[in-house]
Design a protein around this motif. Structure first.
Motif, PDB file in Angstrom:
ATOM      1  N   PHE A  85      -4.917   3.529   2.076  1.00  0.00           N
ATOM      2  CA  PHE A  85      -4.829   2.377   1.187  1.00  0.00           C
ATOM      3  C   PHE A  85      -3.426   2.357   0.599  1.00  0.00           C
ATOM      4  O   PHE A  85      -3.034   3.292  -0.097  1.00  0.00           O
ATOM      5  CB  PHE A  85      -5.864   2.469   0.056  1.00  0.00           C
ATOM      6  N   ASN A  86      -2.673   1.325   0.915  1.00  0.00           N
ATOM      7  CA  ASN A  86      -1.336   1.168   0.360  1.00  0.00           C
ATOM      8  C   ASN A  86      -1.450   0.355  -0.916  1.00  0.00           C
ATOM      9  O   ASN A  86      -1.854  -0.808  -0.884  1.00  0.00           O
ATOM     10  CB  ASN A  86      -0.415   0.462   1.359  1.00  0.00           C
ATOM     11  N   VAL A  87      -1.129   0.984  -2.040  1.00  0.00           N
ATOM     12  CA  VAL A  87      -1.202   0.330  -3.345  1.00  0.00           C
ATOM     13  C   VAL A  87       0.226   0.137  -3.844  1.00  0.00           C
ATOM     14  O   VAL A  87       0.960   1.100  -4.033  1.00  0.00           O
ATOM     15  CB  VAL A  87      -2.015   1.179  -4.355  1.00  0.00           C
ATOM     16  N   ARG A  88       0.583  -1.120  -4.018  1.00  0.00           N
ATOM     17  CA  ARG A  88       1.924  -1.464  -4.509  1.00  0.00           C
ATOM     18  C   ARG A  88       1.775  -2.032  -5.917  1.00  0.00           C
ATOM     19  O   ARG A  88       0.987  -2.948  -6.128  1.00  0.00           O
ATOM     20  CB  ARG A  88       2.597  -2.467  -3.583  1.00  0.00           C
ATOM     21  N   VAL A  89       2.523  -1.460  -6.854  1.00  0.00           N
ATOM     22  CA  VAL A  89       2.415  -1.837  -8.249  1.00  0.00           C
ATOM     23  C   VAL A  89       3.771  -2.321  -8.761  1.00  0.00           C
ATOM     24  O   VAL A  89       4.772  -1.613  -8.626  1.00  0.00           O
ATOM     25  CB  VAL A  89       1.938  -0.634  -9.109  1.00  0.00           C
ATOM     26  N   LYS A  90       3.777  -3.520  -9.315  1.00  0.00           N
ATOM     27  CA  LYS A  90       4.975  -4.023  -9.989  1.00  0.00           C
ATOM     28  C   LYS A  90       4.811  -3.699 -11.465  1.00  0.00           C
ATOM     29  O   LYS A  90       3.869  -4.150 -12.111  1.00  0.00           O
ATOM     30  CB  LYS A  90       5.130  -5.528  -9.792  1.00  0.00           C
ATOM     31  N   LEU A  91       5.712  -2.889 -11.976  1.00  0.00           N
ATOM     32  CA  LEU A  91       5.660  -2.465 -13.367  1.00  0.00           C
ATOM     33  C   LEU A  91       6.593  -3.326 -14.223  1.00  0.00           C
ATOM     34  O   LEU A  91       7.538  -3.917 -13.694  1.00  0.00           O
ATOM     35  CB  LEU A  91       6.072  -0.997 -13.477  1.00  0.00           C
TER      36      LEU A  91
END
Length: 131
Positions: A85-91
């Motif tokens: 699972f590729n989880v990309r988070v914009k902070l």
């Protein structure tokens, strides 16, 4: 508890508050497919964990700056499962880079869904009568 009912050929997904969403048999159609629901569960858990940690740390930020994307990747060996699972988070851009790095680790560990997926939960399917 979540309940799925087949109503006039349509999968309806309920929680205890009532009908919430329509299930789809394939991605990118009306309603959400099982893959999209799994991705959504992980993404929502990460987003909630992120918000809780920022609140705990008393960090002020623009809530619209948070964005989470999840992509499930099927196993290359042909088995019927997702292996990654590729989880990309914009902070929020106002956060210190050192804090951002620590934050990503903390939110991953705080998310119940990611912990469950990493630890191969037992799934037991049983028949119920009298529905």
């Amino acid at each position: 508890m979540t309940t799925i009912k087949l109503v006039q050929g349509q999968n309806e997904i309920y929680n205890e508050a009532g009908l919430q969403i329509i299930g789809s048999v394939a991605p990118n159609q009306s309603g959400l497919s099982p893959r999209e629901l799994l991705e959504a569960a992980l993404g929502l858990c990460v987003s909630i964990s992120l918000q809780k940690v920022l609140a705990r740390d008393e960090i002020e930020y623009d809530t619209s700056s948070i964005h989470v994307e999840v992509s499930a990747v099927k196993a290359e060996d042909g088995t019927n499962r997702f292996e990654n699972f590729n989880v990309r988070v914009k902070l929020p851009p106002t956060l210190d880079p050192t804090y951002k790095k620590k934050l990503l680790t903390v939110i991953e560990r705080a998310c119940t869904i990611s912990n469950t997926l990493k630890n191969e939960a037992i799934v037991e399917t049983i028949e119920i009568e009298g529905f």
